[in-house]
Design a protein around this motif. Structure first.
Motif: not given
Length: 422
Positions: A340, A243, A334, A237, A343
């Motif tokens: 953001t 991520v 993104d 990121d 994960p």
């Protein structure tokens, strides 16, 4: 002049996003699938020739532009396309397949962003990490093992092929893959396994006579065949935090001179040591975007030694989708939405293949890894990079994909007649 839409709402992406893909390798088809599954979008693909296994897809418009890999042609084409798409109210999203496309777009990112959103990494970072001498220096700084290496200057006509301190065979490869794309000389290969000092001198002299003016890397050869190789695909990121990270154990690679090192069989194998090393590297260089690493297990030292980083999605990006990670959606959220990415934990019930089963049976050395790959053919978890199960692509695309697939039998008989070593 038209400009890209700003402040795009997520609810509008399905009706407005226009993916534009530069290049037509396996990763281009992975992008076609990813954009289709994420947004129902039909991509535009640009290439310098007609690659029928890609161009016949019904989920993309394929455009052949002569000389498209030359910067002036590519940039003029994109400027015209950008004007057209922005005037129509579309959200152009530009991605690349291939080092030279990534480098051109990155180098001209500020001007292209007039029209296009793009996840291509900023040029200062791309230029740094793709110069292999910088790659190895950062590896040294963050404690990532790598093979013994020396650089030979191809821009110096008087330079000698200094191999002192190296044993043969050794590996020779260009330090800058994007610049090497344009070099033409007899016997050109992606990577050279050099058996003698005379062979090294010949390669070095040919490179000095070509247009290539970067370095030739010579490197210790790590013993062991393709099954000692690992591929790490990740996305970092804006804070250079990872991520997703997917570690694949390579079972077999292509052995055609122009495609050496391209994996044709990969299975998932989580490896905390390797993935942590890749995460340290991207954090140190401030990397933002999708990148790939190649590493090789060195049985002599008990270490995974990192060989290189590619500042783009790799040719084998299909396996990221197989692992349940839609990397196109992550990039769009993104870059376009400014969000953001959360994960993502990848699945581990996949196998990436680019050759028929009989190639694996003949070419891979016996052992647990070969057994895993063969089992994936039996239980139908093995997925060919151009075969989209349930995707309902056109009959022509499926036909040419299988032509590509079964041609690998003949190719491996020619270039790997005795199979790979263990």
């Amino acid at each position: 002049m038209a400009t890209r839409p700003e402040h795009v709402a997520e609810k509008d992406l399905a009706s407005t996003i226009q993916p534009v893909i530069l290049g037509a390798d396996y990763s281009a088809y992975a992008y076609v699938r990813a954009f289709r599954e994420a947004y129902g979008a039909r991509a535009i693909i640009y290439g310098s020739s007609d690659i029928k296994s890609i161009s016949r897809t019904r989920f993309a418009e394929y455009r052949v532009v002569e000389g498209f890999d030359e910067p002036e042609v590519l940039l003029a084409t994109l400027a015209e396309l950008g004007e057209e798409l922005c005037a129509a109210g579309r959200v152009p999203f530009l991605v690349t397949c291939g080092d030279f496309y990534a480098r051109i777009v990155s180098q001209h990112k500020s001007e292209l962003e007039r029209w296009f959103y793009t996840p291509v990494v900023d040029f200062d970072v791309l230029d740094f990490v793709t110069q292999k001498e910088n790659f190895y220096r950062v590896c040294e700084e963050v404690g990532v093992p790598y093979p013994k290496t020396r650089l030979l200057d191809c821009a110096d006509p008087a330079a000698q092929a200094d191999d002192s301190g190296f044993a043969y065979p050794l590996v020779a490869k260009p330090s800058n893959s994007a610049a090497y794309h344009y070099a033409e000389f007899p016997g050109k290969q992606k990577i050279f396994i050099v058996e003698t000092p005379e062979e090294l001198r010949r390669i070095f002299d040919e490179l000095k006579r070509s247009c290539y003016d970067e370095s030739l890397i010579i490197q210790e050869f790590i013993p062991g065949g393709d099954s000692h190789m690992y591929a790490i695909y990740l996305y970092a990121d804006a804070n250079s935090d990872v991520v997703f990270s997917i570690c694949g154990h390579v079972g077999l690679e292509d052995h055609h001179p122009g495609a050496i090192g391209n994996a044709v069989a990969i299975v998932p194998e989580r490896n905390a040591e390797v993935e942590a090393a890749a995460a340290r590297f991207v954090k140190r260089v401030g990397y933002h975007g999708m990148g790939t690493f190649d590493a090789k297990w060195d049985a002599r030292t008990g270490e995974f030694k990192f060989l290189e980083m590619n500042a783009r999605p790799g040719r084998s990006s299909w396996f990221v989708l197989l692992a349940g990670v839609n990397f196109a959606r992550i990039q769009v959220e993104d870059v376009v939405l400014g969000r953001t990415p959360a994960p993502v934990a990848p699945r581990e019930d996949w196998a990436y293949v680019a050759v028929p089963r009989k190639v694996i049976e003949r070419c891979m050395p016996a052992g647990p890894l070969k057994d895993r790959v063969l089992a994936a053919y039996r239980d139908k978890t093995a997925s060919f990079a151009l075969h989209w199960r349930g995707g309902h692509d056109s009959l022509a695309q499926r036909l040419w994909a299988y032509v590509n697939y079964f041609h690998q039998v003949q190719k491996f008989e020619k270039y790997l007649p005795h199979g790979d070593v263990s």
